[in-house]
Write an enzyme that holds these catalytic residues in place. Structure first.
Site, PDB file in Angstrom:
ATOM      1  N   CYS A 142      37.296  -5.431   7.431  1.00  0.00           N
ATOM      2  CA  CYS A 142      36.419  -6.579   7.195  1.00  0.00           C
ATOM      3  C   CYS A 142      35.438  -6.815   8.354  1.00  0.00           C
ATOM      4  CB  CYS A 142      37.248  -7.835   6.947  1.00  0.00           C
ATOM      5  SG  CYS A 142      36.243  -9.255   6.466  1.00  0.00           S
TER       6      CYS A 142
ATOM      7  N   CYS B  71      41.182 -14.462   0.217  1.00  0.00           N
ATOM      8  CA  CYS B  71      39.794 -14.534   0.703  1.00  0.00           C
ATOM      9  C   CYS B  71      39.113 -15.729   0.040  1.00  0.00           C
ATOM     10  CB  CYS B  71      39.061 -13.233   0.374  1.00  0.00           C
ATOM     11  SG  CYS B  71      37.495 -13.022   1.258  1.00  0.00           S
TER      12      CYS B  71
ATOM     13  N   TYR C  10      29.073 -10.169 -16.333  1.00  0.00           N
ATOM     14  CA  TYR C  10      30.426 -10.234 -15.793  1.00  0.00           C
ATOM     15  C   TYR C  10      31.472  -9.962 -16.868  1.00  0.00           C
ATOM     16  CZ  TYR C  10      34.998 -11.916 -14.867  1.00  0.00           C
ATOM     17  OH  TYR C  10      36.359 -11.956 -14.812  1.00  0.00           O
TER      18      TYR C  10
ATOM     19  N   CYS D 129      43.036 -14.749   6.498  1.00  0.00           N
ATOM     20  CA  CYS D 129      42.758 -13.396   7.003  1.00  0.00           C
ATOM     21  C   CYS D 129      44.003 -12.735   7.590  1.00  0.00           C
ATOM     22  CB  CYS D 129      41.643 -13.461   8.043  1.00  0.00           C
ATOM     23  SG  CYS D 129      40.084 -14.119   7.407  1.00  0.00           S
TER      24      CYS D 129
ATOM     25  N   CYS E  14      45.602 -10.669   4.964  1.00  0.00           N
ATOM     26  CA  CYS E  14      44.698  -9.926   4.071  1.00  0.00           C
ATOM     27  C   CYS E  14      44.897  -8.417   4.218  1.00  0.00           C
ATOM     28  CB  CYS E  14      43.239 -10.275   4.364  1.00  0.00           C
ATOM     29  SG  CYS E  14      42.081  -9.412   3.282  1.00  0.00           S
TER      30      CYS E  14
ATOM     31  N   GLU F 296      38.878 -14.252 -20.526  1.00  0.00           N
ATOM     32  CA  GLU F 296      37.695 -14.120 -19.672  1.00  0.00           C
ATOM     33  C   GLU F 296      36.651 -15.184 -19.988  1.00  0.00           C
ATOM     34  OE1 GLU F 296      37.421 -12.602 -17.046  1.00  0.00           O
ATOM     35  OE2 GLU F 296      39.104 -11.230 -17.130  1.00  0.00           O
TER      36      GLU F 296
ATOM     37  N   ASP G   3      32.141 -11.229 -10.068  1.00  0.00           N
ATOM     38  CA  ASP G   3      32.181 -12.670 -10.272  1.00  0.00           C
ATOM     39  C   ASP G   3      32.062 -13.336  -8.898  1.00  0.00           C
ATOM     40  OD1 ASP G   3      34.598 -12.168  -9.096  1.00  0.00           O
ATOM     41  OD2 ASP G   3      35.652 -13.708 -10.226  1.00  0.00           O
TER      42      ASP G   3
END
Length: 357
Positions: free
Chosen positions: A216, A200, A130, A207, A210, A47, A148
DNA sequence: CATACGTGGGG
DNA sequence: TCCCCAAGTAT
């Protein structure tokens, strides 16, 4: 809205279970479903490396670090210079300094065991909102709200939020929180981030494939391409500087460890002037017969462009520098240099190699 | 809230 | 070539 809060996370997890990317620091969803969790040390290390850094760039560094320092105790016992050298090229070097600080705190104050709460993690060096949430969710399966850049983008589109970042941060965090499930929070967090990284995406989002297309709002409004909105950035000025590259007759190079604070803090580099919009007065670090290299190093940092002129010289064994120290040729690894300094070395080597002995 | 802080890849 | 951006944090 109420409906979406249940359906979207369910669709997301279903997608993740079959499409999760295979990453060295990740527990595959099938195992995670059986209660297997990642080693907190590896989750933390990955991370921190992934802060503002792409997966592609992180892979080799993660492998090198975990091979050389398999545990937080091993890392805590490492020499500063070794860690900084191993981080060289990855950027944002404050991360490496804080990484080492954090490892030493965990090793000495926590007996080598990472705290398992957001607040406990948040108190450690280099761990912000985060990263604390990500570790709590991924390593400890706590339902922390992980936000994030990916999550911000997914939320802005899912709810068609037009407020520009960074103002929209609180609103997007609230929306992310509404979708965060009580169970499988680690998988959920990674699922949103994977979705943002692979489908995305900032430009040309896919899309059509997705899993959240039905939910959305931006897709329905035709605004997905334009979200999230961001406040415009300032132009980068050009700064100038001079670096001195000195070779001693035994092959040793004159190098210095830069101050802990500021740009490239704690990293190895060639002595030189500061970098400013008007060229600072050059002060050589050692008495020598200097030759100007014809080329210059061009490098772009986060907030300015740099043009670095190079001066080279050969000196004898009795020469005494006013700053820096000679590093034996056998101890010098160009890979320990931050990229701008390695570019300077490469340029010198290229020009010198074009000349006969 | 704004700024400092790296680097490499993609369009 | 140039701009954007990437699993942000510290001050």
């Amino acid at each position: 809205m109420r409906d979406l809060e249940k359906t979207a996370p369910a669709r997301l997890l279903e997608w993740y279970d079959s499409h999760a990317r295979d990453l060295p620091w990740r527990i595959p969803p099938k195992q995670a479903l059986n209660g297997v969790r990642g080693d907190p040390y590896r989750v933390w290390l990955s991370e921190v490396m992934l802060q503002q850094t792409t997966v592609a760039a992180v892979r080799s560094y993660f492998a090198a670090f975990t091979t050389r320092w398999p545990t937080v105790q091993a890392l805590a016992a490492a020499d500063d210079a070794d860690v900084m050298g191993e981080w060289a090229g990855l950027g944002y070097y404050a991360r490496a300094r804080n990484l080492l600080k954090c490892a030493r705190v965990v090793a000495s104050d926590y007996d080598g065991v990472f705290p398992d709460t957001v607040d406990g993690l948040r108190a450690l060096p280099g761990i912000g909102p985060y990263t604390a949430a990500a570790i709590a969710a991924i390593a400890f399966d706590r339902p922390a709200v992980v936000v994030d850049g990916n999550v911000e983008r997914v939320m802005a589109r899912l709810f068609d939020v037009h407020t520009p970042l960074p103002s929209a941060k609180a609103e997007l965090t609230d929306l992310a929180g509404r979708l965060t499930p009580d169970t499988r929070a680690g998988c959920h967090a990674q699922a949103v981030m994977d979705l943002g990284a692979t489908i995305c995406t900032p430009r040309n989002p896919a899309c059509g494939i997705c899993p959240l297309i039905a939910d959305c709002a931006a897709k329905a409004a035709g605004t997905a391409q334009d979200l999230p909105r961001k406040t415009p950035k300032k132009p980068k000025p050009i700064r100038f500087g001079v670096a001195y590259i000195v070779r001693r007759s035994d092959g040793a190079w004159l190098l210095e460890t830069r101050p802990e604070r500021g740009l490239l803090g704690g990293m190895l580099g060639w002595p030189g002037t500061g970098w400013a919009e008007t060229l600072p007065d050059p002060v050589p670090p050692i008495a020598a017969d200097w030759r100007d290299l014809s080329g210059e190093v061009r490098h772009t940092f986060t907030h300015f462009h740099l043009r670095l002129a190079l001066k080279v010289a050969a000196v004898g064994m009795d020469a005494r520098p006013s700053r820096g120290a000679f590093v034996a040729a056998t101890d010098f690894r160009p890979a320990d240099l931050p990229t701008v300094m390695r570019k300077a070395f490469d340029l010198v080597r290229t020009e010198v190699n074009q000349e006969p002995e």
